[in-house]
Design an enzyme around this catalytic site. Structure first.
Site, PDB file in Angstrom:
ATOM      1  N   HIS A  30       0.848  -1.180   0.000  1.00  0.00           N
ATOM      2  CA  HIS A  30       0.000   0.000   0.000  1.00  0.00           C
ATOM      3  C   HIS A  30       0.891   1.240   0.000  1.00  0.00           C
ATOM      4  O   HIS A  30       2.090   1.172   0.287  1.00  0.00           O
ATOM      5  CB  HIS A  30      -0.924  -0.007   1.204  1.00  0.00           C
ATOM      6  CG  HIS A  30      -2.042  -1.008   1.081  1.00  0.00           C
ATOM      7  ND1 HIS A  30      -3.061  -1.099   2.003  1.00  0.00           N
ATOM      8  CD2 HIS A  30      -2.303  -1.953   0.147  1.00  0.00           C
ATOM      9  CE1 HIS A  30      -3.896  -2.058   1.639  1.00  0.00           C
ATOM     10  NE2 HIS A  30      -3.450  -2.589   0.512  1.00  0.00           N
ATOM     11  N   GLU A  32       1.299   3.837   1.911  1.00  0.00           N
ATOM     12  CA  GLU A  32       2.004   4.236   3.123  1.00  0.00           C
ATOM     13  C   GLU A  32       3.264   3.390   3.337  1.00  0.00           C
ATOM     14  O   GLU A  32       4.345   3.917   3.637  1.00  0.00           O
ATOM     15  CB  GLU A  32       1.080   4.099   4.341  1.00  0.00           C
ATOM     16  CG  GLU A  32      -0.138   5.012   4.289  1.00  0.00           C
ATOM     17  CD  GLU A  32      -1.342   4.360   3.618  1.00  0.00           C
ATOM     18  OE1 GLU A  32      -2.468   4.717   3.980  1.00  0.00           O
ATOM     19  OE2 GLU A  32      -1.147   3.476   2.745  1.00  0.00           O
ATOM     20  N   CYS A  58      -5.520   2.297   6.176  1.00  0.00           N
ATOM     21  CA  CYS A  58      -6.388   1.205   6.617  1.00  0.00           C
ATOM     22  C   CYS A  58      -5.886   0.628   7.937  1.00  0.00           C
ATOM     23  O   CYS A  58      -4.714   0.744   8.284  1.00  0.00           O
ATOM     24  CB  CYS A  58      -6.445   0.106   5.557  1.00  0.00           C
ATOM     25  SG  CYS A  58      -4.879  -0.733   5.269  1.00  0.00           S
ATOM     26  N   SER A 208     -31.649  -7.758 -25.168  1.00  0.00           N
ATOM     27  CA  SER A 208     -32.884  -8.238 -24.540  1.00  0.00           C
ATOM     28  C   SER A 208     -33.299  -9.628 -24.997  1.00  0.00           C
ATOM     29  O   SER A 208     -33.725 -10.467 -24.200  1.00  0.00           O
ATOM     30  CB  SER A 208     -34.027  -7.253 -24.815  1.00  0.00           C
ATOM     31  OG  SER A 208     -33.799  -6.017 -24.190  1.00  0.00           O
TER      32      SER A 208
END
Length: 343
Positions: A30, A32, A58, A208
């Protein structure tokens, strides 16, 4: 990267950046931890420094250990956060843990320009976290007189070459790309991102009656990217079974009108982990998404062309008013970006 957010971090002492990093890949460090590792490589001690991060750290165990633990262990003195994390597993827990450890935590005001930029770069992550649905980006091209298709026998392109190259970049950035069955029957497109080693989106066809031809290029290139067909209850079960045997995934949705089928389709796509959808279909599909109020952002190329012919009918009642994000030149075209929702 998807379904993870885009996150960057820098470690600063005084006016000097001593470490910087970002979340480069799913499962990787991450931001950081990457920034702290960069500081260590530079021979810098992050103790007492300030960390600036675009998303709150986190505090839970995922593919990586909690970032809040790394920040505390590094003896960071102050953390400045640009945007919150809207996921229930994370929201507020990291900042709370940092404060409990004696770290000063500053969260930018929502109106701050940097805070807004941090939120906007993570709109797919934020919307999927809050609603379970993918963020929807509508792309279209039009002439100066409002035409979105060219006359039969002429070039199929309204936008210029540089605009089309940019669209391939967007395809590689999105989890999925969607068109209607009319586009497939008319053009037999590939719908892949054709720029270098671009990540390939899931190719979604709103169909559809499950009419997707079994010999179309989409099904012939399943080794490049998967195909999902969204069909209604009126689809012939034999056709649906044939698509499954051919390797496509199918999603059945209810609703009496195309617009009523948009939301259930987005919910099902979101359940499959898709956080962003590039809408490239024609006017029918775009109109259904607009009527369902499910377009989050629109990017429109306006080409310097006058194609002539009868003016198209444009519905005005209930039209959505968006906020202009950007208007700039792309080659010979003008790109207009409008944001209808912010998550």
């Amino acid at each position: 990267m998807s379904p993870n957010p885009l996150v960057g971090a820098v470690v600063v002492r005084g006016e000097e950046v001593i470490g910087e990093g970002f979340h480069a890949e799913l499962g990787g460090l991450h931001a950081e931890r990457a920034a702290l590792a960069d500081a260590a490589r530079r021979g810098e001690d992050a103790g007492g420094a300030t960390m600036y991060v675009t998303l709150e750290p986190c505090a839970h165990q995922g593919r990586q250990p909690p970032c809040s633990d790394a920040v505390i262990e590094a003896d960071i003195a102050r953390v400045v956060i640009a945007s919150d994390d809207p996921t229930t597993k994370a929201a507020g827990k990291g900042p709370e843990q940092l404060r409990a450890a004696g770290i000063e935590v500053v969260t930018l005001e929502r109106e701050d320009a940097i805070a807004l930029e941090a939120r906007l770069q993570n709109q797919p992550f934020r919307k999927h976290s809050r609603s379970g649905e993918p963020w929807v980006l509508l792309k279209t091209a039009m002439s100066l007189d409002g035409r979105t298709t060219t006359p039969a026998g002429s070039s199929p392109w309204i936008s210029g070459e540089r605009s089309r190259e940019l669209v391939h970049v967007w395809r590689g950035e999105c989890d999925a790309i969607a068109v209607g069955i009319g586009t497939v029957l008319a053009d037999d497109p590939l719908l892949t991102a054709r720029l270098g080693e671009a990540r390939q989106p899931v190719r979604v066809v709103f169909d559809s009656h499950a009419r997707l031809p079994l010999d179309c290029r989409l099904l012939a290139t399943l080794d490049e990217a998967p195909v999902t067909v969204v069909h209604g209850p009126e689809a012939d079960p034999g056709r649906v079974e044939a698509l499954l045997r051919a390797g496509a995934e199918t999603i059945a949705v209810g609703g009496a009108t195309p617009a009523e089928r948009v939301r259930p389709a987005l919910v099902e796509l979101g359940r499959r982990g898709l956080t962003s959808l590039l809408l490239e279909g024609g006017a029918t599909l775009a109109g259904a998404f607009a009527a369902a109020e499910m377009v989050d952002e629109a990017r429109v190329f306006v080409a310097p062309l006058l194609l002539g012919g009868p003016m198209p009918e444009v519905p005005v009642a209930g039209a959505a008013q968006g906020a202009l994000v950007e208007a700039r030149t792309v080659g010979e075209d003008t790109l207009i970006r409008t944001r209808f929702k912010e998550w």
